[in-house]
Write an enzyme that holds these catalytic residues in place. Structure first.
Site, PDB file in Angstrom:
ATOM      1  N   ASP A   6       0.990  -1.256  -0.131  1.00  0.00           N
ATOM      2  CA  ASP A   6       0.040   0.040  -0.135  1.00  0.00           C
ATOM      3  C   ASP A   6       0.661   1.298  -0.068  1.00  0.00           C
ATOM      4  O   ASP A   6       1.817   1.354   1.028  1.00  0.00           O
ATOM      5  CB  ASP A   6      -0.985  -0.043   1.180  1.00  0.00           C
ATOM      6  CG  ASP A   6      -1.946   1.170   1.192  1.00  0.00           C
ATOM      7  OD1 ASP A   6      -1.375   2.294   0.638  1.00  0.00           O
ATOM      8  OD2 ASP A   6      -3.073   0.903   1.991  1.00  0.00           O
ATOM      9  N   HIS A  14       2.901  11.446 -23.693  1.00  0.00           N
ATOM     10  CA  HIS A  14       3.251  10.414 -24.777  1.00  0.00           C
ATOM     11  C   HIS A  14       3.075  10.650 -26.129  1.00  0.00           C
ATOM     12  O   HIS A  14       3.740  10.088 -27.145  1.00  0.00           O
ATOM     13  CB  HIS A  14       2.201   9.171 -24.514  1.00  0.00           C
ATOM     14  CG  HIS A  14       0.829   9.393 -25.034  1.00  0.00           C
ATOM     15  ND1 HIS A  14       0.024  10.005 -24.293  1.00  0.00           N
ATOM     16  CD2 HIS A  14       0.222   9.000 -26.176  1.00  0.00           C
ATOM     17  CE1 HIS A  14      -1.388  10.039 -25.191  1.00  0.00           C
ATOM     18  NE2 HIS A  14      -1.028   9.639 -26.018  1.00  0.00           N
ATOM     19  N   GLU A  71     -10.466  13.345 -31.864  1.00  0.00           N
ATOM     20  CA  GLU A  71     -10.660  11.909 -31.450  1.00  0.00           C
ATOM     21  C   GLU A  71     -11.899  11.573 -31.539  1.00  0.00           C
ATOM     22  O   GLU A  71     -13.050  12.474 -31.569  1.00  0.00           O
ATOM     23  CB  GLU A  71     -10.678  12.140 -29.951  1.00  0.00           C
ATOM     24  CG  GLU A  71      -9.291  12.462 -29.445  1.00  0.00           C
ATOM     25  CD  GLU A  71      -9.013  12.349 -27.876  1.00  0.00           C
ATOM     26  OE1 GLU A  71      -8.722  11.161 -27.538  1.00  0.00           O
ATOM     27  OE2 GLU A  71      -9.408  13.107 -27.164  1.00  0.00           O
ATOM     28  N   HIS A 103      -0.527  17.734 -24.902  1.00  0.00           N
ATOM     29  CA  HIS A 103      -0.087  17.307 -26.207  1.00  0.00           C
ATOM     30  C   HIS A 103       0.125  18.407 -27.435  1.00  0.00           C
ATOM     31  O   HIS A 103       1.102  18.632 -27.947  1.00  0.00           O
ATOM     32  CB  HIS A 103      -0.967  16.129 -26.622  1.00  0.00           C
ATOM     33  CG  HIS A 103      -1.324  15.182 -25.469  1.00  0.00           C
ATOM     34  ND1 HIS A 103      -0.069  14.772 -25.018  1.00  0.00           N
ATOM     35  CD2 HIS A 103      -2.364  14.444 -25.132  1.00  0.00           C
ATOM     36  CE1 HIS A 103      -0.745  13.694 -24.008  1.00  0.00           C
ATOM     37  NE2 HIS A 103      -1.857  13.376 -24.267  1.00  0.00           N
ATOM     38  N   LYS A 115     -10.672   9.814 -35.728  1.00  0.00           N
ATOM     39  CA  LYS A 115      -9.556   9.928 -34.977  1.00  0.00           C
ATOM     40  C   LYS A 115      -8.449  10.539 -36.159  1.00  0.00           C
ATOM     41  O   LYS A 115      -7.905   9.548 -36.853  1.00  0.00           O
ATOM     42  CB  LYS A 115      -9.154   8.850 -34.402  1.00  0.00           C
ATOM     43  CG  LYS A 115      -7.691   9.064 -33.579  1.00  0.00           C
ATOM     44  CD  LYS A 115      -7.411   7.400 -32.677  1.00  0.00           C
ATOM     45  CE  LYS A 115      -6.073   7.571 -32.105  1.00  0.00           C
ATOM     46  NZ  LYS A 115      -6.104   8.321 -30.852  1.00  0.00           N
TER      47      LYS A 115
HETATM   48  N1  NDP Z   1      -5.313   5.028 -18.440  1.00  0.00           N
HETATM   49  C1  NDP Z   1      -4.762   5.871 -19.418  1.00  0.00           C
HETATM   50  O1  NDP Z   1      -4.963   5.691 -20.628  1.00  0.00           O
HETATM   51  C2  NDP Z   1      -3.980   7.099 -18.930  1.00  0.00           C
HETATM   52  C3  NDP Z   1      -3.659   7.232 -17.767  1.00  0.00           C
HETATM   53  N2  NDP Z   1      -2.818   8.336 -17.501  1.00  0.00           N
HETATM   54  C4  NDP Z   1      -2.352   8.642 -15.948  1.00  0.00           C
HETATM   55  O2  NDP Z   1      -1.751   7.390 -15.428  1.00  0.00           O
HETATM   56  C5  NDP Z   1      -1.789   7.479 -14.198  1.00  0.00           C
HETATM   57  C6  NDP Z   1      -2.380   5.919 -13.798  1.00  0.00           C
HETATM   58  O3  NDP Z   1      -3.641   5.954 -14.677  1.00  0.00           O
HETATM   59  P1  NDP Z   1      -4.463   4.538 -14.604  1.00  0.00           P
HETATM   60  O4  NDP Z   1      -3.835   3.461 -14.808  1.00  0.00           O
HETATM   61  O5  NDP Z   1      -5.506   4.939 -15.667  1.00  0.00           O
HETATM   62  O6  NDP Z   1      -5.263   4.476 -13.179  1.00  0.00           O
HETATM   63  P2  NDP Z   1      -5.783   3.626 -12.408  1.00  0.00           P
HETATM   64  O7  NDP Z   1      -6.462   3.967 -11.429  1.00  0.00           O
HETATM   65  O8  NDP Z   1      -6.250   2.450 -13.279  1.00  0.00           O
HETATM   66  O9  NDP Z   1      -4.507   2.735 -11.731  1.00  0.00           O
HETATM   67  C7  NDP Z   1      -3.627   3.424 -10.676  1.00  0.00           C
HETATM   68  C8  NDP Z   1      -3.122   2.246 -10.009  1.00  0.00           C
HETATM   69  O10 NDP Z   1      -2.489   2.814  -8.886  1.00  0.00           O
HETATM   70  C9  NDP Z   1      -2.832   1.830  -7.679  1.00  0.00           C
HETATM   71  N3  NDP Z   1      -2.922   2.699  -6.270  1.00  0.00           N
HETATM   72  C10 NDP Z   1      -3.514   3.765  -6.042  1.00  0.00           C
HETATM   73  N4  NDP Z   1      -3.335   4.056  -5.069  1.00  0.00           N
HETATM   74  C11 NDP Z   1      -2.607   3.108  -4.303  1.00  0.00           C
HETATM   75  C12 NDP Z   1      -2.114   2.778  -2.913  1.00  0.00           C
HETATM   76  N5  NDP Z   1      -2.187   3.702  -1.983  1.00  0.00           N
HETATM   77  N6  NDP Z   1      -1.426   1.907  -2.979  1.00  0.00           N
HETATM   78  C13 NDP Z   1      -1.386   0.816  -4.057  1.00  0.00           C
HETATM   79  N7  NDP Z   1      -1.755   1.091  -5.072  1.00  0.00           N
HETATM   80  C14 NDP Z   1      -2.419   2.302  -5.275  1.00  0.00           C
HETATM   81  C15 NDP Z   1      -4.315   1.495  -8.105  1.00  0.00           C
HETATM   82  O11 NDP Z   1      -4.323   0.148  -7.337  1.00  0.00           O
HETATM   83  P3  NDP Z   1      -5.763  -0.491  -7.086  1.00  0.00           P
HETATM   84  O12 NDP Z   1      -6.165  -1.200  -8.610  1.00  0.00           O
HETATM   85  O13 NDP Z   1      -5.491  -1.481  -6.049  1.00  0.00           O
HETATM   86  O14 NDP Z   1      -6.722   0.553  -6.751  1.00  0.00           O
HETATM   87  C16 NDP Z   1      -4.320   1.235  -9.441  1.00  0.00           C
HETATM   88  O15 NDP Z   1      -3.859   0.032  -9.801  1.00  0.00           O
HETATM   89  C17 NDP Z   1      -2.702   8.464 -13.919  1.00  0.00           C
HETATM   90  O16 NDP Z   1      -1.914   9.608 -13.234  1.00  0.00           O
HETATM   91  C18 NDP Z   1      -3.539   8.957 -15.093  1.00  0.00           C
HETATM   92  O17 NDP Z   1      -3.831  10.351 -15.176  1.00  0.00           O
HETATM   93  C19 NDP Z   1      -2.249   9.103 -18.433  1.00  0.00           C
HETATM   94  C20 NDP Z   1      -2.586   9.181 -19.666  1.00  0.00           C
HETATM   95  C21 NDP Z   1      -3.418   7.990 -20.177  1.00  0.00           C
HETATM   96  O1  LIG Z   2      -3.482  11.726 -22.775  1.00  0.00           O
HETATM   97  C1  LIG Z   2      -4.459  11.578 -23.261  1.00  0.00           C
HETATM   98  O2  LIG Z   2      -4.410  11.280 -24.381  1.00  0.00           O
HETATM   99  C2  LIG Z   2      -5.668  10.555 -25.155  1.00  0.00           C
HETATM  100  C3  LIG Z   2      -5.244  10.455 -26.743  1.00  0.00           C
HETATM  101  O3  LIG Z   2      -4.012   9.876 -27.032  1.00  0.00           O
HETATM  102  P1  LIG Z   2      -3.940   9.160 -28.418  1.00  0.00           P
HETATM  103  O4  LIG Z   2      -2.654   8.636 -28.305  1.00  0.00           O
HETATM  104  O5  LIG Z   2      -4.929   8.137 -28.645  1.00  0.00           O
HETATM  105  O6  LIG Z   2      -4.022  10.164 -29.256  1.00  0.00           O
HETATM  106  C4  LIG Z   2      -6.866  10.930 -24.821  1.00  0.00           C
HETATM  107  O7  LIG Z   2      -8.077  10.148 -25.242  1.00  0.00           O
HETATM  108  C5  LIG Z   2      -7.031  10.964 -23.347  1.00  0.00           C
HETATM  109  O8  LIG Z   2      -8.201  11.514 -22.902  1.00  0.00           O
HETATM  110  C6  LIG Z   2      -5.811  11.735 -22.495  1.00  0.00           C
HETATM  111  O9  LIG Z   2      -5.717  11.750 -21.274  1.00  0.00           O
END
Ligand code: NDP
Ligand SMILES: O=C1O[C@H](COP(=O)(O)O)[C@@H](O)[C@H](O)[C@H]1O
Length: 492
Positions: free
Chosen positions: A92, A176, A214, A238, A343
Site C-alpha cells: 500500500d 506520450h 478524437e 499534447h 481520429k
Molecule cells: N489510463 C490511461 O490511458 C492514461 C492514464 N494516465 C495517467 O496514468 C496514471 C495511472 O492511470 P490509470 O492506470 O488509468 O489509473 P488506475 O486507477 O487504473 O491505476 C492506478 C493504480 O494505482 C494503484 N494505487 C492507487 N493508490 C494506491 C495505493 N495507495 N497503494 C497501492 N496501489 C495504489 C491502483 O491500485 P488498485 O487497483 O488497487 O486501486 C491502480 O492499480 C494516472 O496519473 C493517469 O492520469 C495518463 C494518460 C492515459
Molecule cells: O492523454 C490523453 O490522450 C488520449 C489521446 O491519445 P492518443 O494517443 O490516442 O491520441 C486522450 O484520449 C485522453 O483523454 C488523454 O488523457
C-alpha cells in the site's frame, strides 16, 4: 529496424501495475521491446500493487494483459522471456514499512527505473516510502505520468514534492505524444531539409493549423475528465508540445536540454489570452447525442456517471500567437475534441500566396502551398503544389492543377513496424535520455498560459457551445478562422 542502443541492465519498478495504463499500454510495450531484443538480458520487471500475489501469479497477469492488448500475433519465446523477469511486491503506497519489500529484488549497484503509473496524489507517498526503504540514490530515475497538477499552483506542489527526493536530471515527465514517430519526425523534417528550414517563418508562412480530433468519448473516465476538460486533458500537454516542436528555434544539438530550452522559449512567448479577448480567440464546446462512424452515441451529459449540469468542455479551438521575431503575425490555430467524426491528428502549414499571379487567365486565384503532416493515423507528409497540366495549349494560358506530393510512411517504410509511443519512451528512460520528456519549467509555462484562458472562461460564465457528436465541433470554431478569411483544413 537497425538499433544501436547500448544500455545497462536496470530494475524496472512498475508502481500501479494493475492499473488501466499499465495493463493496456505499459506491459504490452515492454513485451514489444522484449520481442525486439531491446531490453538488457539482466533487467528485472518488478510489479508493485496492493493485491496479494506471488511472482508466478504476477507473471500470469502480465501474460494475460499482453495477450489482451497486443494486436499482432504473440511471439511465445519473447513473452516467456518477459515473464521470467517478473518479480512482485505487495504494497500500500501509503504504508512506509511496505517499501522494505522492494529491497529483496532491487540491487543498489544497478539503475532503478521507477514508473509511477498511479494518480499524482500518491507520488509523494511513493518518494517518501522509497526514502524510508533506503533505495534512493543518484542512479534512480522516476517516470511521472500526466496530469502533473490541475493548474500552475497544484503542479508546483507535485513538482516540489518529488524534488524533495530527486533532482531534475532524475525526473522523466511523460507526454506520450513526444514518443509518437510522426511527432518526432517534426524535428527531422524541419532541421534535416533546407527546403523547410529556410522557409520556416513569418516571411513564408501564413498560418499553422494543429488539429487533434478524437472519435472516442469519455471511455468510462467521466470522474477524471469532468474535473479536467479538454483544455487540461489535451491542450496543456499534447497540443502545446506539438506547437513547440513546430515553432522552436533550431536547438544546438539533439541533447535533452538543448531541445527543451528552445521549447520553453516558445511557451514563454505565447501571447496571453484573458477576459478581454477570450471570446474572440477561443471556442469551447460540449458534445450532444449524435452519430460517430455510423453508430449512435450518447451526449456528454448522458454518459455513465454524468452530472447532468456539467459545463466542462469536450472541445477547444483557439488562436495562439507567438510573440517573437520568427512568428510575428503568424497565427497558430489549435483544435481538439472528443466525439469528432474520426481520429485524425494533423498539422497543416499554410505558406503565403505568390505576390503576383502569372497564371490568372487559367487560374485566377493561385492557392497557397500547404505542408500537411499526418500524425495519426495513416502517418505521412504531404505537400500541395501547383503543377502544369500536360498538354499543347498556348503557353500564355498554361493550365495548372493542384497536385499532392505524398509520402506515406506505411508505403515508404513497408518493412518497418511503427512502434507505439510508450515503447519509445520506455526505451529512452531505460537509456537515460531525457530529450523526449517534459522539463519542470516547460510544464509550468504551459500551465501559466492555459490557466489564463481557463480563468477568463470562468469570468465570462458562458457555457460551452453544444455540438453534435460526429460533427467537427461548434459552428463558432468555423467562425474563428472565417473572421480572418481562413478555413480549417478539411480532414476526412
Ligand atoms: N489510463 C490511461 O490511458 C492514461 C492514464 N494516465 C495517467 O496514468 C496514471 C495511472 O492511470 P490509470 O492506470 O488509468 O489509473 P488506475 O486507477 O487504473 O491505476 C492506478 C493504480 O494505482 C494503484 N494505487 C492507487 N493508490 C494506491 C495505493 N495507495 N497503494 C497501492 N496501489 C495504489 C491502483 O491500485 P488498485 O487497483 O488497487 O486501486 C491502480 O492499480 C494516472 O496519473 C493517469 O492520469 C495518463 C494518460 C492515459
Ligand atoms: O492523454 C490523453 O490522450 C488520449 C489521446 O491519445 P492518443 O494517443 O490516442 O491520441 C486522450 O484520449 C485522453 O483523454 C488523454 O488523457
Amino acid at each position: 529496424m537497425s538499433v544501436n542502443n547500448k544500455f545497462e541492465p536496470c530494475d524496472f519498478v512498475l508502481y500501479g501495475t494493475r492499473g488501466d495504463l499499465a495493463r493496456r499500454k505499459l506491459l504490452p510495450s515492454l513485451y514489444q521491446l522484449e520481442k525486439a531484443q531491446l531490453i538488457h538480458p539482466e533487467t528485472k520487471l518488478i510489479g508493485v500493487a496492493r493485491q496479494t500475489m506471488s511472482a508466478e501469479e504476477y507473471a500470469q497477469m502480465v501474460d494475460e494483459n499482453v495477450r489482451n492488448f497486443t494486436k499482432d500475433e504473440i511471439c511465445e519465446d519473447s513473452l516467456a522471456r518477459l515473464k521470467a523477469r517478473c518479480e512482485y511486491v505487495e504494497m500500500d503506497f501509503t504504508k512506509m514499512d511496505d517499501y522494505k519489500g522492494l529491497c529483496r529484488f532491487t540491487d543498489p549497484e544497478r539503475v532503478m527505473v521507477c514508473y509511477f503509473s498511479t494518480p499524482p496524489s500518491v507520488f509523494s507517498d511513493i518518494c517518501k516510502g522509497m526514502k524510508h526503504a533506503g533505495v534512493i540514490d543518484d542512479s534512480v530515475r522516476v517516470v511521472l505520468e500526466k496530469p502533473i497538477g490541475h493548474d500552475l499552483d497544484s503542479s508546483k506542489v507535485i513538482n516540489n514534492q518529488v524534488a524533495e527526493y530527486f533532482n531534475e536530471s532524475q525526473i522523466y515527465r511523460i507526454d506520450h505524444y513526444l514518443g509518437k514517430e510522426t511527432v518526432l519526425n517534426l524535428i527531422a523534417l524541419r532541421f534535416a531539409n533546407s527546403l523547410f528550414t529556410n522557409n520556416w517563418d513569418h516571411n513564408c508562412i501564413d498560418h499553422v493549423q494543429i488539429s487533434v480530433a478524437e472519435s472516442v468519448g469519455i471511455e468510462g473516465r467521466w470522474g477524471y475528465f469532468d474535473e479536467a476538460g479538454q483544455m487540461r486533458d489535451m491542450v496543456q500537454n499534447h497540443l502545446l508540445q506539438i506547437l513547440t516542436l513546430i515553432a522552436m528555434e533550431p536547438p544546438t544539438t539533439l541533447d535533452a536540454d538543448s531541445i527543451r530550452d528552445e521549447k520553453l522559449k516558445v511557451l514563454k512567448a505565447l501571447r496571453k489570452i484573458d477576459v478581454s479577448n477570450v471570446r474572440e480567440k477561443t471556442v469551447r464546446g460540449q458534445y450532444t447525442r449524435g452519430f460517430v462512424m455510423g453508430k449512435e452515441v450518447p451526449g456528454y451529459l448522458e454518459e455513465e456517471d454524468a452530472n447532468t449540469r456539467s459545463k466542462t468542455e469536450t472541445f477547444v479551438a483557439l488562436k495562439a500567437e507567438i510573440d517573437n521575431w520568427r512568428w510575428a503575425g503568424v497565427p497558430f490555430y489549435l483544435r481538439t475534441g472528443k466525439r469528432l467524426p474520426s481520429k485524425t491528428s494533423e498539422v497543416v502549414i499554410y505558406f503565403k500566396s505568390q505576390p503576383h499571379n502569372l497564371f490568372k487567365d487559367s487560374f485566377p486565384e493561385l492557392p497557397p502551398n500547404k505542408l500537411k503532416i499526418r500524425l495519426q493515423p495513416d502517418e505521412g507528409v504531404e505537400v500541395t503544389v501547383m503543377n502544369k497540366l500536360p498538354g499543347l495549349n498556348n503557353t500564355k494560358s498554361m493550365d495548372l492543377q493542384k497536385t499532392k506530393l505524398n509520402l506515406s510512411f506505411s508505403e515508404t517504410f513497408k518493412d518497418e513496424r511503427i512502434a507505439d509511443a510508450y515503447e519509445k519512451l520506455l526505451l529512452e528512460v531505460m537509456m537515460g535520455n531525457q530529450a523526449l520528456f517534459v522539463r519542470r519549467d516547460e510544464v509550468e509555462a504551459a500551465w501559466a498560459w492555459v490557466d489564463g484562458i481557463i480563468d477568463a472562461w470562468k469570468q465570462t460564465k458562458e457555457p460551452p457551445a453544444p455540438y453534435q457528436a460526429g460533427s467537427w465541433g461548434p459552428v463558432a470554431s468555423i467562425a474563428l478562422l472565417a473572421r480572418e478569411d481562413r478555413a480549417w483544413y478539411e480532414s476526412k
